[in-house]
Design an enzyme around this catalytic site. Structure first.
Site, PDB file in Angstrom:
ATOM      1  CD  GLU A 101      -4.443   3.716  16.091  1.00  0.00           C
ATOM      2  OE1 GLU A 101      -4.380   3.126  14.998  1.00  0.00           O
ATOM      3  OE2 GLU A 101      -4.205   4.922  16.236  1.00  0.00           O
ATOM      4  CD  GLU A 126      -0.180  -3.474   1.006  1.00  0.00           C
ATOM      5  OE1 GLU A 126      -0.109  -4.607   0.521  1.00  0.00           O
ATOM      6  OE2 GLU A 126       0.709  -2.608   0.865  1.00  0.00           O
ATOM      7  N   GLY A 153      -1.154   1.059  15.278  1.00  0.00           N
ATOM      8  CA  GLY A 153      -0.987   1.831  16.511  1.00  0.00           C
ATOM      9  C   GLY A 153      -0.873   3.293  16.172  1.00  0.00           C
TER      10      GLY A 153
END
Lengths: 269, 269
Positions: free
Chosen positions: A81, A134, A65
């Site tokens: 996103e 990650e 987000g």
DNA sequence: CAAATAGTGTCTCTAAGACAATATCAC
DNA sequence: GTGATATTGTCTTAGAGACACTATTTG
């Protein structure tokens, strides 16, 4: 005073304003290769989470987000996103709800709007995207526990997250949950994930979102497995086919070299 | 750097932030007294609008709403607005959606979250509330026009508002509309009202929100009329009663002095 | 042929919609 | 009785779920 004068004198910074983020629950169905090519693969409803690189909740898993920009809608922000995280443009976003409880973010007054999206099967390996963070896929389970609470399990090879929640309310297609144990997830994301999952299941039951998990062409069995995997309810093939018949159209083609009777490939109507 | 150090150094004002409002579509069913006490009253699905006292859109009609405070959730803010406008605490709020298109508010970057609520019949006359603003109930109609567009008509004794809209998308229970003609309504409120109405109709069809229009005790015919008024679809009494049977419980009492056979009063189960 | 999945036919039961009939009040 | 609304019964049809069966491929 004219409207123009009013607007020129208007100072928006004079008022309290929250920071606003669009968060996104990206779902996909991962296929795990079976022993023999003749067998169906095992499937798992999966969710993309990112490990937070900075404070707060550093190293905790969270939904992707980001803060909304003045030049875009909330939905466009969520769409951006998803693209950054997966490289895929989802066909549609589903609004799940708003998260605005005071104190939900230690940085201050930060309100989040949550969307859910679905990524087709074929693109699932594209993990991480061009974002430095990650990112990893987690298998999702959400079941009723012995007491009236619910357990959300997020699992992959390295990590097992187990959160505990309680249903506060379920009206108008939106299920509100209270976090009893966040299971290590950042912020109130345990509730956000579970509520997104409830919304997703609802829409999968009435065939509204199952197509998005598959490529353009698919077999009816694949489609049925998608619905079963998302809703956690299995149905008889004959009945599934009858209900889906009006929503799909057969291409002339079939699957090949599958070690058993080939299946007709369909497209969404 | 520890989390505590990070949070102390964190300056939320360094980031772009929107103003955020919670707006609210307050629906009720108004009854218009019939010629004879023996006849059923005419009913109209109605919406509460306020006339804007200041710029921008001074003197235009708009949905009630207000800026969110840091100490409350968006839903609590919407609930507070309803109470201020009507003096009634609604049993539940329905999230309709977010409105965040850049340029939607001439004052600048202002994002609105829209909720819908329903006020029981008996409290409808309480107009204006303790809010100084001029507030009025409008009868609502929303019909398909000759071309593929839709017309939203808001009407009362003094005023007739007619807006024209087009369906952009209808997925996941949310209908997105584009404003072709705002009909004099402020901001993008024409679309907000119509989308709230679509959501309301959806939920009235499956009996989820019809009870909120009535007092605690009601007759089945009243309940049926509520559903018919909201959805604009009439059903046969026998069929309605069969479907509603499991959701209500009869009190022993009946209506009195109605000039015809008295009806059993029911409560929601 | 065996193993595996694809696909069809049909029975039962339930729910939805349509329609007809009866019930009960005020006057 | 008349006019109005309340309430029940039932016929038909559509759909859901269960089950049995047939079809087609690889090895």
């Amino acid at each position: 005073m004219t409207e123009q004068e009013y607007l020129q004198a208007y100072d928006i910074t004079a008022y309290d304003r929250p920071s606003l983020t669009a968060d996104i629950a990206i779902f996909a169905i991962r296929r795990f290769e079976p022993d023999s090519y003749r067998h169906e693969p095992r499937r798992a409803l999966s969710l993309l989470l990112v490990r937070r690189g900075g404070h707060p909740y550093k190293d905790h898993w969270a939904l992707p987000g980001g803060f909304v920009k003045p030049t875009e809608t909330l939905e466009a922000c969520a769409m951006r996103e998803v693209e950054e995280e997966t490289g895929v443009t989802p066909s549609a976003l589903m609004l799940v709800g708003d998260y605005s409880r005071p104190g939900r973010d230690p940085r201050g007054w930060i309100i989040s709007q949550l969307f859910a999206s679905v990524i087709p099967d074929e693109n699932v390996p594209a993990v991480g995207g061009d974002d430095a963070a990650e990112a990893e896929w987690f298998s999702v389970r959400f079941d009723k526990a012995a007491d009236e609470s619910f357990v959300l399990r997020l699992e992959n090879e390295q990590t097992l997250i187990s959160a505990k929640l309680r249903v506060l309310q379920s009206r108008f297609g939106r299920t509100s949950l209270e976090i009893l144990d966040c299971g290590g997830l950042a912020f109130d994301h345990a509730a956000m994930i579970a509520e997104a999952l409830c919304a997703l299941r609802e829409k999968a039951r009435d065939f509204e979102i199952i197509f998005d998990f598959l490529p353009k062409r698919f077999t009816l069995t694949e489609l049925q497995r998608v619905q079963e995997t998302v809703t956690d309810i299995s149905v008889l093939p004959a009945n599934f086919r009858r209900k889906i018949a009006d929503l799909v159209v057969p291409t002339g083609e079939t699957t090949e070299g599958v070690g058993h009777r080939p299946a007709t490939l369909y497209e969404r109507k």
